[in-house]
Design a protein around this motif. Structure first.
Motif, short mmCIF file in Angstrom:
data_model
loop_
_atom_site.label_atom_id
_atom_site.label_comp_id
_atom_site.label_asym_id
_atom_site.label_seq_id
_atom_site.Cartn_x
_atom_site.Cartn_y
_atom_site.Cartn_z
N ILE A 126 0.86 -1.18 0.00
CA ILE A 126 0.00 0.00 0.00
C ILE A 126 0.90 1.23 0.00
O ILE A 126 1.77 1.37 0.85
CB ILE A 126 -0.90 0.02 1.25
N SER A 127 0.67 2.12 -0.96
CA SER A 127 1.48 3.33 -1.02
C SER A 127 0.64 4.53 -1.41
O SER A 127 -0.27 4.42 -2.23
CB SER A 127 2.61 3.16 -2.06
N THR A 128 0.96 5.66 -0.82
CA THR A 128 0.37 6.93 -1.22
C THR A 128 1.45 7.81 -1.85
O THR A 128 1.28 9.02 -1.93
CB THR A 128 -0.27 7.65 -0.01
N SER A 129 2.57 7.18 -2.25
CA SER A 129 3.73 7.90 -2.80
C SER A 129 4.22 8.98 -1.86
O SER A 129 4.67 10.04 -2.27
CB SER A 129 3.41 8.48 -4.19
N GLY A 130 4.09 8.71 -0.57
CA GLY A 130 4.57 9.64 0.44
C GLY A 130 3.57 10.72 0.82
O GLY A 130 3.83 11.51 1.72
N ALA A 131 2.40 10.76 0.17
CA ALA A 131 1.42 11.80 0.45
C ALA A 131 0.82 11.67 1.84
O ALA A 131 0.59 12.67 2.52
CB ALA A 131 0.30 11.79 -0.60
N SER A 132 0.55 10.43 2.28
CA SER A 132 -0.06 10.25 3.59
C SER A 132 0.24 8.88 4.16
O SER A 132 -0.56 7.95 4.00
CB SER A 132 -1.58 10.47 3.52
N PRO A 133 1.37 8.73 4.84
CA PRO A 133 1.66 7.47 5.51
C PRO A 133 0.55 7.07 6.50
O PRO A 133 0.27 5.89 6.69
CB PRO A 133 2.98 7.73 6.23
N ALA A 134 -0.11 8.05 7.10
CA ALA A 134 -1.20 7.75 8.04
C ALA A 134 -2.35 7.04 7.33
O ALA A 134 -2.93 6.09 7.86
CB ALA A 134 -1.70 9.03 8.70
#
Length: 187
Positions: A126-134
């Protein structure tokens, strides 16, 4: 720009972690789900990092990073607060073919650590490309609740079928229907 999702085969690939603190131990724990060919270079170790190194009998050198240390490593993870060191190791990795991850320095990363779920042969990244680790963290928790505990057994059955049945459209169709039924039965 988004990161390309890829699963790397770490068999016969050495990993180096530079740093010995809390973040380094978190990265080490993630990597240990996939390989144990990991070396660590650090001046100091957190209690947790020291415990893991001892339990897993990992190679550790108590010292500063020296140029050239990444030679013969496929991957280097730099978990040190020293931005100049991160830049130096990243620059060095350009000429060695070593994939580099400098924790919390996106400019010095060939890859990032995604949030993931691992149950036997199933791995979901699962990745948000660093936008939201939360967001990744909470989505992971949500998805973990959906996956039945017998998924590993099901995947072993599917693996045996793939190995024993002749290749072709009939096999693909039968395996697809079996997987679809298994997932549809979750609800």
């Amino acid at each position: 720009m988004s990161y390309f999702p890829a699963f790397l085969k770490l068999e016969n690939k050495k990993v180096l972690i530079v740093g010995g603190g809390k973040i380094a131990s978190q990265k080490l724990e993630h990597l240990l789900d996939f390989t144990s060919d990991i070396s660590i270079i650090a001046l100091e170790l957190s209690t947790e990092m020291s415990k893991i190194i001892e339990e897993k009998n990992l190679h550790f050198e108590k010292r500063e990073y020296i140029k050239g240390d990444i030679q013969n490593f496929a991957i280097v993870v730099v978990a040190a607060d020293d931005i100049a060191l991160q830049a130096e190791i990243f620059k060095e990795s350009r000429g060695s073919g070593t994939l580099c991850n400098c924790v919390d320095s996106m400019d010095y990363c060939d890859f990032i650590f995604s949030s993931y779920i691992k149950k036997d042969d199933l791995t979901i990244a699962i990745s948000t490309s660093g936008a939201s680790p939360a967001f990744s963290k909470h989505l992971k928790k949500y998805l973990q609740k959906l996956i039945p505990p017998d998924t590993g057994v099901f995947l072993q059955e599917m693996k045996k079928l793939r190995e024993s049945l002749p290749k072709g459209k009939e096999r693909m169709k039968m395996l697809s229907k079996k997987a679809e039924k298994y997932i549809n039965d979750w609800s």
